[in-house]
Design an enzyme around this catalytic site. Structure first.
Site, PDB file in Angstrom:
ATOM      1  N   HIS A   1      23.493  50.682 -12.220  1.00 18.06           N
ATOM      2  CA  HIS A   1      23.147  49.388 -11.606  1.00 18.06           C
ATOM      3  C   HIS A   1      24.271  48.416 -11.355  1.00 18.06           C
ATOM      4  CE1 HIS A   1      18.675  49.973 -12.261  1.00 18.06           C
ATOM      5  NE2 HIS A   1      18.723  49.723 -10.786  1.00 18.06           N
TER       6      HIS A   1
ATOM      7  N   ARG B   1       7.305  49.005  -8.316  1.00 17.94           N
ATOM      8  CA  ARG B   1       8.003  47.876  -7.766  1.00 17.94           C
ATOM      9  C   ARG B   1       8.402  48.153  -6.293  1.00 17.94           C
ATOM     10  NH1 ARG B   1      13.659  47.922  -7.782  1.00 17.94           N
ATOM     11  NH2 ARG B   1      13.710  45.638  -7.246  1.00 17.94           N
TER      12      ARG B   1
HETATM   13  C1  HEM Z   1      14.853  53.817 -13.977  1.00 19.70           C
HETATM   14  C2  HEM Z   1      14.404  53.669 -12.720  1.00 19.70           C
HETATM   15  C3  HEM Z   1      15.394  53.150 -11.778  1.00 19.70           C
HETATM   16  C4  HEM Z   1      16.541  53.801 -10.904  1.00 19.70           C
HETATM   17  C5  HEM Z   1      16.527  55.158 -10.929  1.00 19.70           C
HETATM   18  C6  HEM Z   1      17.094  52.856 -10.259  1.00 19.70           C
HETATM   19  C7  HEM Z   1      18.192  53.179  -9.365  1.00 19.70           C
HETATM   20  C8  HEM Z   1      18.949  52.306  -8.602  1.00 19.70           C
HETATM   21  C9  HEM Z   1      19.927  52.688  -7.772  1.00 19.70           C
HETATM   22  C10 HEM Z   1      20.634  54.075  -7.767  1.00 19.70           C
HETATM   23  C11 HEM Z   1      20.258  51.661  -7.056  1.00 19.70           C
HETATM   24  C12 HEM Z   1      21.577  51.338  -6.133  1.00 19.70           C
HETATM   25  C13 HEM Z   1      22.765  50.884  -6.834  1.00 19.70           C
HETATM   26  C14 HEM Z   1      24.116  50.861  -6.121  1.00 19.70           C
HETATM   27  O1  HEM Z   1      24.558  50.147  -5.370  1.00 19.70           O
HETATM   28  O2  HEM Z   1      24.724  52.179  -6.206  1.00 19.70           O
HETATM   29  C15 HEM Z   1      19.340  50.462  -7.627  1.00 19.70           C
HETATM   30  C16 HEM Z   1      19.641  48.985  -7.068  1.00 19.70           C
HETATM   31  C17 HEM Z   1      18.681  48.149  -7.483  1.00 19.70           C
HETATM   32  N1  HEM Z   1      17.890  48.292  -8.411  1.00 19.70           N
HETATM   33 FE1  HEM Z   1      17.072  49.914  -9.415  1.00 19.70          FE
HETATM   34  N2  HEM Z   1      16.638  51.632 -10.511  1.00 19.70           N
HETATM   35  C18 HEM Z   1      15.341  51.771 -11.186  1.00 19.70           C
HETATM   36  C19 HEM Z   1      14.883  50.758 -11.823  1.00 19.70           C
HETATM   37  C20 HEM Z   1      15.044  49.506 -11.280  1.00 19.70           C
HETATM   38  C21 HEM Z   1      13.963  48.538 -11.801  1.00 19.70           C
HETATM   39  C22 HEM Z   1      12.730  48.485 -12.799  1.00 19.70           C
HETATM   40  C23 HEM Z   1      14.304  47.206 -11.111  1.00 19.70           C
HETATM   41  C24 HEM Z   1      13.931  46.077 -11.630  1.00 19.70           C
HETATM   42  C25 HEM Z   1      14.209  45.034 -11.143  1.00 19.70           C
HETATM   43  C26 HEM Z   1      15.575  47.639 -10.248  1.00 19.70           C
HETATM   44  C27 HEM Z   1      16.236  46.688  -9.740  1.00 19.70           C
HETATM   45  C28 HEM Z   1      17.386  47.162  -8.824  1.00 19.70           C
HETATM   46  C29 HEM Z   1      17.742  46.065  -7.865  1.00 19.70           C
HETATM   47  C30 HEM Z   1      17.583  44.704  -7.657  1.00 19.70           C
HETATM   48  C31 HEM Z   1      18.706  46.847  -6.892  1.00 19.70           C
HETATM   49  C32 HEM Z   1      19.578  46.307  -5.976  1.00 19.70           C
HETATM   50  C33 HEM Z   1      18.945  46.719  -4.439  1.00 19.70           C
HETATM   51  C34 HEM Z   1      19.210  45.935  -3.442  1.00 19.70           C
HETATM   52  O3  HEM Z   1      19.637  44.835  -3.413  1.00 19.70           O
HETATM   53  O4  HEM Z   1      19.377  46.673  -2.316  1.00 19.70           O
HETATM   54  N3  HEM Z   1      15.723  48.785 -10.448  1.00 19.70           N
HETATM   55  N4  HEM Z   1      18.704  51.154  -8.569  1.00 19.70           N
END
Ligand code: HEM
Ligand code: FES
Lengths: 341, 314
Positions: A194, A224
């Site tokens: 993240h 979510r």
């Molecule tokens: C374990 C489960 C999760 C995985 C595998 C995961 C995976 C990812 C990945 C791969 C990214 C892209 C990061 C990049 O730019 O390379 C991302 C973005 C993000 N994740 Fe997660 N995530 C998980 C859970 C969560 C949870 C529970 C939240 C709760 C707040 C969260 C919030 C975010 C946010 C806010 C972004 C930016 C997305 C955007 O603005 O488009 N993630 N996540």
């Protein structure tokens, strides 16, 4: 009501992908308010009204055949989009069991599973598959179990090993990510993968989210929504293929914006895998063009306000800065406040 | 939140003079699967009260037709182990919470050093099939009083061979933790389950030897959530809401017809924040800052401290 699959449409080249009116009506519009900021927007995944995308653990919709065909194309070009580290073998079988059990129970007209001890038979009618195999014995399947079942399930999947008070991306099938890469993130912790996200770390979002995820219990999944914009209905916007889609952002103009720009919503679903204690992270992606979205003017109005007021750091991170103004201008016709002014 | 599962006692077996094994089967449907190191909480009606005790699942996680637990009769127990030993018979129905795991083996350990004292052997019985299936490197050090708390000794001897070391206090055999921990290869994870003295001993010696904290594991059970009963008074509506021990403040408010915005129901999203005007709060959320805690409570997880009524600004 039984799901009816559309004939094959494409997520690349000529981009024939479209949503039916019914698909539009069940689209998971992600904004509860007129503005958007990162937050810990996680809730227990309690089933919602039948027919909605929230009614089953794993949603199957009219795009099933096209999405599975797209996954095959991506895997043929790049087989490493599916990876399972050796210590994740049990989690892969866990995932296969969970997907097969739920799909057979929720869509009995399309899938069925019969089990006699470890002797299982899986039937996937839309893809014309009937497979007898021994649960736990990978040699009895045509390929590795995670790959086998996720070639037949819509959405990407990451499998997270839980240890040292963190989650590690040690397995997954990722052919339609929103600008990231399973190969790059492999082996990383929740905090590490993240790292590129702006603002949320400082707000404590990830620290709290991780704490919550580590406590997810068997049979109590959470979900979510996440969102971004994508140019063209392209599923595979991964880092590996950036050279194929990155420049399309510069092609958006005032004339083509409504058909070219898509709201991309991820319904993220997180159940505990019972045998392995790993966490499954399902990323079910829904694409809708602005044109289709505006058939619901209330959505268009709200999206206008969200995008107009979105902090620049988030807009930059989501990769929309180059064409954001075209989108905001086009959507403004649906915002009564703007029209009056 | 976690509604209990109804199980039938399929078998009761006396393992040692003070340890009994119970096999549970589902009353309807299938039992949820579980991972090595998981436990369940058994709900027992002891007199007027409902006593809840956590027990490790000792069966093989690959076999989910039934759950097995073992209970040691405790001298000064709250009545739970006595109830299990004296009242529960084959055919009885019991409520158990779904399995939870706070003691899972670490997938990256170069070697797993398992240390059990007496009834503390139980979680390791669910580790062994998994470690063996993975071809992992492990050893089990088992301390007990021979003929008294030496549960499952024969089958362990047969199954483990030289990977098992035993210490029978009746024969004066002593488990020397300092020496054992000092002789471990780098990358070893140690897991301990048993009497508090044993757990403390392992933690202290590991710390003295400079083991990183993340390589030292001891069994913990999920706290018996939610907690003690208490009363909440609503300042504006004048309502009085009694919060039972098995219900959260949020659930009790909802039941009384008071709608509170909420999302995660787990103390992290911040949606359910309610101001309180008086009373002492046991804060269990991960959202509020220390200053906010002086006047705000997250009712999805936090509670009034026993004995003090909470006055909410609702
Ligand atoms: C374990 C489960 C999760 C995985 C595998 C995961 C995976 C990812 C990945 C791969 C990214 C892209 C990061 C990049 O730019 O390379 C991302 C973005 C993000 N994740 Fe997660 N995530 C998980 C859970 C969560 C949870 C529970 C939240 C709760 C707040 C969260 C919030 C975010 C946010 C806010 C972004 C930016 C997305 C955007 O603005 O488009 N993630 N996540
Ligand atoms: S509902 Fe999320 S903190 Fe209470």
């Amino acid at each position: 009501m039984s799901v009816i699959f559309k004939p094959l449409e494409s997520y690349r080249d000529d981009f024939t992908y479209h949503n039916s009116a019914q698909a539009i009506s069940r689209f998971p519009f992600p904004f509860p308010e007129d503005n958007y900021m990162y937050s810990v927007n996680i809730e227990p995944a309690t089933p919602r009204e039948p027919g909605s995308v929230f009614s089953h653990w794993f949603d199957i919709d009219e795009h099933y055949l096209s999405e599975m065909a797209e996954r095959s194309i991506v895997l043929e070009r790049d087989p490493e989009r599916c990876l399972v580290m050796p210590h994740m073998a049990t989690a892969a079988w866990d995932t296969l069991e969970m997907l097969m059990t739920h799909m057979a129970a929720d869509y009995p007209e399309h899938f069925s599973l019969s089990r006699e001890g470890e002797r299982w038979t899986w039937i996937n009618r839309p893809l014309g598959i009937e497979q007898a195999f021994t649960f736990g014995d990978a040699d009895t399947l045509p390929c590795e179990p995670l790959e086998y079942i996720t070639r037949q399930t819509q959405g990407d999947f990451a499998l997270l090993d839980q240890r040292d008070g963190n989650l590690f991306m040690d397995a997954g099938m990722v052919t339609c990510p929103a600008d990231w890469s399973i190969k790059f993130d492999a082996g990383m912790s929740f905090t590490q993968w993240h790292a590129p996200v702006p603002m949320a770390h400082q707000m404590g979002v990830f620290e709290r989210a991780l704490k919550y995820l580590l406590n997810i219990q068997v049979d109590h999944p959470v979900r979510r929504l996440n969102w971004t914009l994508t140019v063209n209905p392209r599923m595979d916007t991964s880092s590996e293929t950036y050279h194929e889609w990155g420049q399309e952002r510069a092609l958006v103009n005032a004339e083509n914006v409504a058909s070219m720009v898509h709201l991309r919503v991820e319904l993220q679903f997180m159940p505990r895998l019972p045998r392995s204690n790993a966490l499954l992270f399902g990323i079910r992606t829904y694409l809708i063009s602005l044109e289709e979205l505006a058939t619901n003017p209330a959505w268009a109005c709200r999206l206008h306000r969200v995008l107009r007021d979105l902090p620049d750091a988030i807009a930059d991170y989501k990769g929309m800065t180059l064409y954001r103004q075209f989108v905001v201008d086009w959507l403004s016709q649906y915002d009564p406040e703007v029209v009056v002014a | 939140m976690n509604s209990p599962i109804e199980v039938r006692v399929a078998a009761v077996t006396q393992i040692t003079p003070v340890i009994r094994e119970f096999t549970f089967e589902p009353v309807r449907g299938a039992l949820p699967g579980f991972s090595s190191g998981s436990h369940v909480v058994v709900h027992m009606p002891v007199g007027e009260r409902s006593v809840r005790n956590a027990y490790s699942l000792l069966s093989n996680p690959a076999q989910t037709q039934h759950y097995r637990i073992a209970v040691r009769l405790q001298d000064e127990s709250r009545g739970g182990s006595r109830y299990m030993h004296e009242q529960v018979k084959a055919g009885d129905l019991l409520q158990v919470s779904p399995p939870a795991n706070l003691f899972a083996p670490n997938s990256q350990a170069r070697h797993h050093l398992l240390i059990a004292g007496g009834i503390g052997i139980t979680p390791f019985l669910s580790y062994l099939p998994e470690l063996q299936a993975r071809d992992a490197s492990y050893s089990l050090h088992y301390a007990f009083r021979g003929g008294f708390t030496d549960a499952y000794l024969d089958s362990l001897r047969e199954n483990l061979g030289t990977q098992l070391q035993t210490y029978d206090s009746i024969q004066g055999q002593v488990l020397d933790l300092a020496t054992l921990l000092a002789s471990q290869a780098l990358g070893t994870h140690v897991y301990v389950c048993g009497p508090q003295r044993l757990i403390d001993g392992v933690r202290v010696h590991a710390e003295q030897l400079g083991w990183p904290e993340i390589r030292v594991h001891w069994e913990v059970f999920a706290a018996p959530e939610p907690g003690h009963p208490f009363v909440a008074n609503l300042a504006r509506s004048g309502l009085t809401v009694e919060v039972a021990s098995d219900s959260s403040l949020l659930e009790a408010l909802e039941q009384a017809g008071v709608e509170i915005p909420n999302l995660c129901r787990g103390g992290v999203c911040g949606q359910c924040a309610v101001a309180y005007l008086d009373g002492a709060v046991e804060h269990r959320d991960a959202y509020l800052s220390a200053t906010e805690r002086s006047n705000t409570v997250m009712p999805c997880v936090s509670r009034g401290l026993c004995g003090s009524a909470l006055l909410l600004d609702l």
